[in-house]
Design a protein around this motif. Sequence first.
Motif, mmCIF file in Angstrom:
data_model
loop_
_atom_site.group_PDB
_atom_site.id
_atom_site.type_symbol
_atom_site.label_atom_id
_atom_site.label_comp_id
_atom_site.label_asym_id
_atom_site.label_seq_id
_atom_site.Cartn_x
_atom_site.Cartn_y
_atom_site.Cartn_z
ATOM 1 N N GLU A 49 -3.548 13.147 -0.312
ATOM 2 C CA GLU A 49 -2.154 13.591 -0.555
ATOM 3 C C GLU A 49 -1.288 13.407 0.694
ATOM 4 N N GLU A 50 -1.869 13.690 1.855
ATOM 5 C CA GLU A 50 -1.103 13.547 3.110
ATOM 6 C C GLU A 50 -0.818 12.080 3.421
ATOM 7 N N ILE A 51 -1.786 11.219 3.122
ATOM 8 C CA ILE A 51 -1.579 9.777 3.333
ATOM 9 C C ILE A 51 -0.445 9.281 2.436
ATOM 10 N N VAL A 52 -0.446 9.721 1.183
ATOM 11 C CA VAL A 52 0.616 9.327 0.234
ATOM 12 C C VAL A 52 1.976 9.826 0.724
ATOM 13 N N ALA A 53 2.016 11.081 1.177
ATOM 14 C CA ALA A 53 3.281 11.679 1.624
ATOM 15 C C ALA A 53 3.862 10.947 2.834
ATOM 16 N N LEU A 54 2.994 10.397 3.684
ATOM 17 C CA LEU A 54 3.446 9.730 4.915
ATOM 18 C C LEU A 54 3.412 8.198 4.799
ATOM 19 N N GLU A 55 3.325 7.713 3.554
ATOM 20 C CA GLU A 55 3.081 6.281 3.320
ATOM 21 C C GLU A 55 4.057 5.348 4.046
ATOM 22 N N GLN A 56 5.342 5.655 3.993
ATOM 23 C CA GLN A 56 6.345 4.771 4.609
ATOM 24 C C GLN A 56 6.207 4.736 6.127
ATOM 25 N N THR A 57 6.026 5.908 6.735
ATOM 26 C CA THR A 57 5.852 5.971 8.196
ATOM 27 C C THR A 57 4.586 5.232 8.612
ATOM 28 N N ILE A 58 3.493 5.465 7.873
ATOM 29 C CA ILE A 58 2.227 4.787 8.148
ATOM 30 C C ILE A 58 2.422 3.272 8.106
ATOM 31 N N TYR A 59 3.128 2.809 7.070
ATOM 32 C CA TYR A 59 3.321 1.364 6.925
ATOM 33 C C TYR A 59 4.156 0.805 8.083
ATOM 34 N N ASN A 60 5.189 1.539 8.473
ATOM 35 C CA ASN A 60 6.039 1.075 9.583
ATOM 36 C C ASN A 60 5.235 0.950 10.875
ATOM 37 N N LEU A 61 4.361 1.920 11.142
ATOM 38 C CA LEU A 61 3.534 1.894 12.358
ATOM 39 C C LEU A 61 2.534 0.739 12.303
ATOM 40 N N TYR A 62 1.904 0.538 11.134
ATOM 41 C CA TYR A 62 0.970 -0.587 10.954
ATOM 42 C C TYR A 62 1.703 -1.917 11.133
ATOM 43 N N HIS A 63 2.852 -2.032 10.462
ATOM 44 C CA HIS A 63 3.580 -3.296 10.431
ATOM 45 C C HIS A 63 4.047 -3.708 11.828
ATOM 46 N N HIS A 64 4.417 -2.705 12.633
ATOM 47 C CA HIS A 64 4.843 -2.992 14.011
ATOM 48 C C HIS A 64 3.711 -3.655 14.788
ATOM 49 N N VAL A 65 2.503 -3.104 14.679
ATOM 50 C CA VAL A 65 1.344 -3.659 15.392
ATOM 51 C C VAL A 65 0.987 -5.044 14.833
ATOM 52 N N ALA A 66 0.975 -5.160 13.507
ATOM 53 C CA ALA A 66 0.598 -6.433 12.865
ATOM 54 C C ALA A 66 1.555 -7.559 13.244
ATOM 55 N N GLN A 67 2.850 -7.247 13.254
ATOM 56 C CA GLN A 67 3.841 -8.287 13.573
ATOM 57 C C GLN A 67 3.726 -8.774 15.010
ATOM 58 N N ASN A 68 3.246 -7.897 15.883
ATOM 59 C CA ASN A 68 3.136 -8.268 17.290
ATOM 60 C C ASN A 68 1.784 -8.873 17.646
ATOM 61 N N ALA A 69 0.944 -9.066 16.641
ATOM 62 C CA ALA A 69 -0.322 -9.774 16.863
ATOM 63 C C ALA A 69 -0.015 -11.248 17.112
ATOM 64 N N PRO A 70 -0.909 -11.961 17.833
ATOM 65 C CA PRO A 70 -0.621 -13.377 18.102
ATOM 66 C C PRO A 70 -0.618 -14.243 16.852
ATOM 67 N N PHE A 71 -1.328 -13.801 15.802
ATOM 68 C CA PHE A 71 -1.400 -14.626 14.600
ATOM 69 C C PHE A 71 -1.800 -13.785 13.396
ATOM 70 N N ASN A 72 -1.151 -14.025 12.264
ATOM 71 C CA ASN A 72 -1.460 -13.294 11.030
ATOM 72 C C ASN A 72 -1.642 -14.264 9.868
ATOM 73 N N THR A 73 -2.558 -13.924 8.962
ATOM 74 C CA THR A 73 -2.662 -14.694 7.720
ATOM 75 C C THR A 73 -2.329 -13.810 6.514
ATOM 76 N N PHE A 74 -2.060 -12.524 6.753
ATOM 77 C CA PHE A 74 -1.705 -11.613 5.665
ATOM 78 C C PHE A 74 -1.085 -10.349 6.253
ATOM 79 N N PHE A 75 -0.399 -9.592 5.395
ATOM 80 C CA PHE A 75 0.055 -8.246 5.732
ATOM 81 C C PHE A 75 -0.401 -7.313 4.610
ATOM 82 N N LEU A 76 -0.838 -6.126 4.982
ATOM 83 C CA LEU A 76 -1.282 -5.153 3.985
ATOM 84 C C LEU A 76 -0.115 -4.683 3.131
#
Length: 383
Positions: A223-250
């Motif tokens: 329930e807590e993961i669902v409630a914080l879903e947008q913030t969690i995604y923003n934090l993940y996406h920031h790290v993923a975008q700054n990786a040297p290379f990506n073939t997918f995004f969650l």
Amino acid sequence: MEYSYSFKIVHSTNHLPSDWDALATSNIFLSKAYLTVLELSKPTNMNCFFIAMYKKDKLIGIALAQFLDLNKLESFGERDKCIKTVVRNFIFKNFCSHVLFVGNNMLTGQNAFSFSTEIEISTGIALLHQAELEIKLSLKKQGKKVHLTSYKDFDKKELEVFPEKEFDSFYQFSTQPNMVFTVSKDWHSFDDYIAALSKKYRDQYKRCRKKATGIEKRKLNFEEIVALEQTIYNLYHHVAQNAPFNTFFLTKNHFAVMKSELKENFLFYGYFENNKLIGFNTLIKNGNQMDTYFLGYDEKVQREKMLYLNMLYDMIAYSINKGFKEVIFARTALEIKSSVGAKPEEMVGYIKHSNSLINSKMDTLFCYLEPVTEWQERNPFKD
């Protein structure tokens, strides 16, 4: 190959054979529960294929393949702005955008297949190769021509059983190592690990913990993961975008689906400052090994509070205290993982391009597909 062997390509976990999980007991990443996670929350540019292999009517092998369309990506990674990156992105877009992985491109390690004792591994891999060719044929009928085919993430010993006839046209490659932390038999608690560190790295640990003053770590439920879903995604996406290379995004719902399907085998830890989520890490229990999964953080807080290094120590502490034998830290951030005691394990695989001319130059092309990372190995322990 003997006529009694056959395979079936399944597109939904609802249609997996009832005894599928009997062959996935040693690897959670081939279990029906995890494959359901993929089905319900896979990256938008990915299709999954579940392969059931039979000897007559008996299930003797299971495998996973993934098709990725890299044209659907918003970016390949934005950290490196250099001519080599521009060239690499051009190559990917025009010659390598359709990739078929036999295995799991979202993980590190051998998560491609599992066979029963009733089939030789080399025979099973030859059968899997036939399934790979059928998947490519079905994709071609949908107008999707596979450019690259890759069997990924094996150690050198595992690669020795691959049948030569099927793989002589493939290029054998080596990727960034898998960083594996082995828990010493002498450590019965996290304090034993700290005591084993040399003075320099014990000081690093103390400094790191001091920096994290004011950060609260909490284990989050579904329930807590669902409630914080947008913030969690923003934090993940920031790290993923700054990786040297990506073939997918969650996808945004990925972590909630993981918790829903894997339950107590999936651990989600949130890091809070003044009740605001500023970072998280995730762990997956896989037998006697602990697999680190995706994480995310606020870059400003990460620098000030040494948040990433604190997360590494927390993952090690949990794993030692709960009796796990290994922590799979995977790729990326090799040097910092080395500084906490993880050791590099070489990963190899096979790759092939559908165009024979390009395939003959695969050794040159691969330098662009897999950027080399320069790093220095550390040893944090007393001699």
